[in-house]
Design an enzyme around this catalytic site. Structure first.
Site, PDB file in Angstrom:
ATOM      1  N   ARG A 272       0.829  -1.193   0.000  1.00 41.01           N
ATOM      2  CA  ARG A 272       0.000   0.000   0.000  1.00 41.01           C
ATOM      3  C   ARG A 272       0.878   1.263   0.000  1.00 41.01           C
ATOM      4  NH1 ARG A 272      -3.992   1.237   4.225  1.00 41.01           N
ATOM      5  NH2 ARG A 272      -2.806  -0.214   5.462  1.00 41.01           N
ATOM      6  N   TYR A 273       2.153   1.068   0.319  1.00 41.06           N
ATOM      7  CA  TYR A 273       3.087   2.192   0.363  1.00 41.06           C
ATOM      8  C   TYR A 273       4.275   1.863  -0.542  1.00 41.06           C
ATOM      9  CZ  TYR A 273       0.435   2.901   4.697  1.00 41.06           C
ATOM     10  OH  TYR A 273      -0.562   3.056   5.611  1.00 41.06           O
TER      11      TYR A 273
ATOM     12  N   ARG B 210       7.359   0.174   1.716  1.00 38.42           N
ATOM     13  CA  ARG B 210       7.182  -0.954   2.627  1.00 38.42           C
ATOM     14  C   ARG B 210       5.978  -1.785   2.219  1.00 38.42           C
ATOM     15  NH1 ARG B 210       5.399   3.838   4.573  1.00 38.42           N
ATOM     16  NH2 ARG B 210       3.870   3.975   6.262  1.00 38.42           N
TER      17      ARG B 210
HETATM   18  C1  PLP Z   1       0.433  -0.628   8.489  1.00 31.72           C
HETATM   19  C2  PLP Z   1       1.007  -1.141   7.263  1.00 31.72           C
HETATM   20  C3  PLP Z   1       2.371  -0.966   7.002  1.00 31.72           C
HETATM   21  C4  PLP Z   1       3.324  -0.304   7.981  1.00 31.72           C
HETATM   22  O1  PLP Z   1       3.035   1.031   8.211  1.00 31.72           O
HETATM   23  P1  PLP Z   1       3.888   1.877   9.268  1.00 31.72           P
HETATM   24  O2  PLP Z   1       3.141   3.163   9.368  1.00 31.72           O
HETATM   25  O3  PLP Z   1       5.253   2.022   8.725  1.00 31.72           O
HETATM   26  O4  PLP Z   1       3.911   1.102  10.554  1.00 31.72           O
HETATM   27  C5  PLP Z   1       2.859  -1.442   5.797  1.00 31.72           C
HETATM   28  N1  PLP Z   1       2.057  -2.045   4.891  1.00 31.72           N
HETATM   29  C6  PLP Z   1       0.741  -2.221   5.117  1.00 31.72           C
HETATM   30  C7  PLP Z   1      -0.082  -2.884   4.075  1.00 31.72           C
HETATM   31  C8  PLP Z   1       0.178  -1.787   6.317  1.00 31.72           C
HETATM   32  O5  PLP Z   1      -1.120  -2.002   6.558  1.00 31.72           O
END
Ligand code: PLP
Ligand code: SF4
Length: 342
Positions: free
Chosen positions: A82-83, A86
């Site tokens: 989603r990001y 990460r």
């Molecule tokens: C929560 C989440 C993360 C990590 O998010 P942080 O804000 O860095 O803790 C990464 N990927 C997904 C899909 C998430 O739901």
């Protein structure tokens, strides 16, 4: 034997009408499972509400089973991105106990089983080709429901593919089954500790969950040099007070755990009765800010519906409350809404 049915539960607690009705009523979206370790602890309402289902789950029509739209954001069968920098890998759908507030109800307890070798291979290939991904959450379900040998093979595959990635070991087992952390499991973790560090991500929602056994597991992770972060879900009748949250944070800090996030409940179908109004969450956060240091204060965070991503509740992304609806903007500037009355 863990408690898997209401007949088992009834040997330990006197069920309320709402709890008993859950059994008769159809349409369950999450199985019942209470681990042996948790069985004596469900005598306390703060633990009971997290693991003993109520018919209110079945009557909740707000939200859906996948508010994070993880299906749409999946880049391989088990890798959710989603990001940009990460991603999250869904190791398995199994847990040692099922939390009634689980936000991944579309997946947890769905009996799909652990990731296959092919699932792992596909995720590792994707990560090899995407050097901009710097962190991966190994989550589920609970990764530690896997056997030592399966975990060894999984960790080894990911580390071989991308040793530079920080892998977050996400688990609820310190609450639900601390006995899982045997010396041989720690050997597996140690063996695969080459490259970037592991981070341990726990979910403690109440200080009662931090038993002596849990403390001993925490100490073993610290001895391995693995930093520990805790994520708490704000839950009605469990931890929706300044006192309970402050006590939890202080306890975590004293054990070398950083309180990382305090989550507003997601709009997951079946969890409305456990959500806390956002305005009350803001009051609790204000009180915590007065009673805790910066180190002890988790960031009060909302994972916005329709895959909007995480933003701090008390921030410029919160555009305010109007006619019972909160408006937020996502990091990308899109609008998302969240009801005050849950
Ligand atoms: C929560 C989440 C993360 C990590 O998010 P942080 O804000 O860095 O803790 C990464 N990927 C997904 C899909 C998430 O739901
Ligand atoms: S341990 Fe995690 S995945 Fe499993 S039921 Fe609880 S919140 Fe959901």
């Amino acid at each position: 034997m863990p408690l898997k049915s209401f007949n088992d539960l009834e040997k330990h607690i006197v069920l309320t009408e709402e709890e008993r009705e859950w059994r008769e009523d159809g349409g369950h979206t999450l199985p019942i499972l209470v681990s042996d370790h948790l069985t004596p602890l469900i005598a306390d309402p703060a633990i009971r509400r997290q693991f003993v289902p109520s018919v209110k789950e079945n009557k909740d029509t707000i939200g859906n089973l996948d508010p994070q739209m993880e299906k749409e954001y999946s880049v391989t069968s088990r890798l959710v991105r989603r990001y940009k920098n990460r991603a999250a890998f869904l190791v398995t759908d199994s847990c040692f106990a099922y939390c009634r507030h689980c936000f991944r109800r579309r997946f947890a307890g769905s009996m799909v089983g652990p990731a296959t070798e092919k699932d792992i291979y596909e995720a590792c290939s994707f990560l090899s080709e995407h050097s901009e991904i710097k962190e991966v959450l190994l989550t589920g379900g609970d990764m530690f429901t896997l056997s030592d040998s399966s975990l060894d093979s999984l960790l080894h595959s990911f580390k071989e593919a991308r040793p530079d990635i920080i892998y977050r070991l996400c688990t609820r087992a310190l609450t639900s089954n601390p006995d899982r952390f045997t010396p041989s499991l720690f050997e597996v973790i140690k063996k695969n500790s080459f490259g970037a560090p592991f981070y341990l991500m726990t979910q403690f929602n109440h200080s009662l969950e931090i038993t002596e056994k849990a403390e001993s597991v925490i100490n073993n992770f610290i001895k391995l040099g693995i930093p520990i972060m805790n994520q708490t879900v704000l839950l009605r009748g469990v931890n929706d007070s300044i006192e309970v949250e402050t006590e939890l944070s202080n306890k975590l800090l004293s054990l070398r755990i950083k309180p990382y996030y305090l989550f507003q409940g997601d709009l997951v179908q079946g969890t409305a009765h456990l959500r806390v109004p956002l305005s009350k969450g803001l009051e609790i956060e204000k009180g915590m800010r007065e009673s805790l240091s910066g180190l002890g204060l988790p960031q009060y965070t909302i994972d916005l519906p329709q895959g909007g991503g995480k933003v701090p509740v008390d921030s410029r992304y919160n555009k305010g409350l109007k006619d019972g609806i909160w408006t937020f903007s996502t990091i990308d500037g899109e609008e998302r809404h969240y009801p005050e009355d849950v």
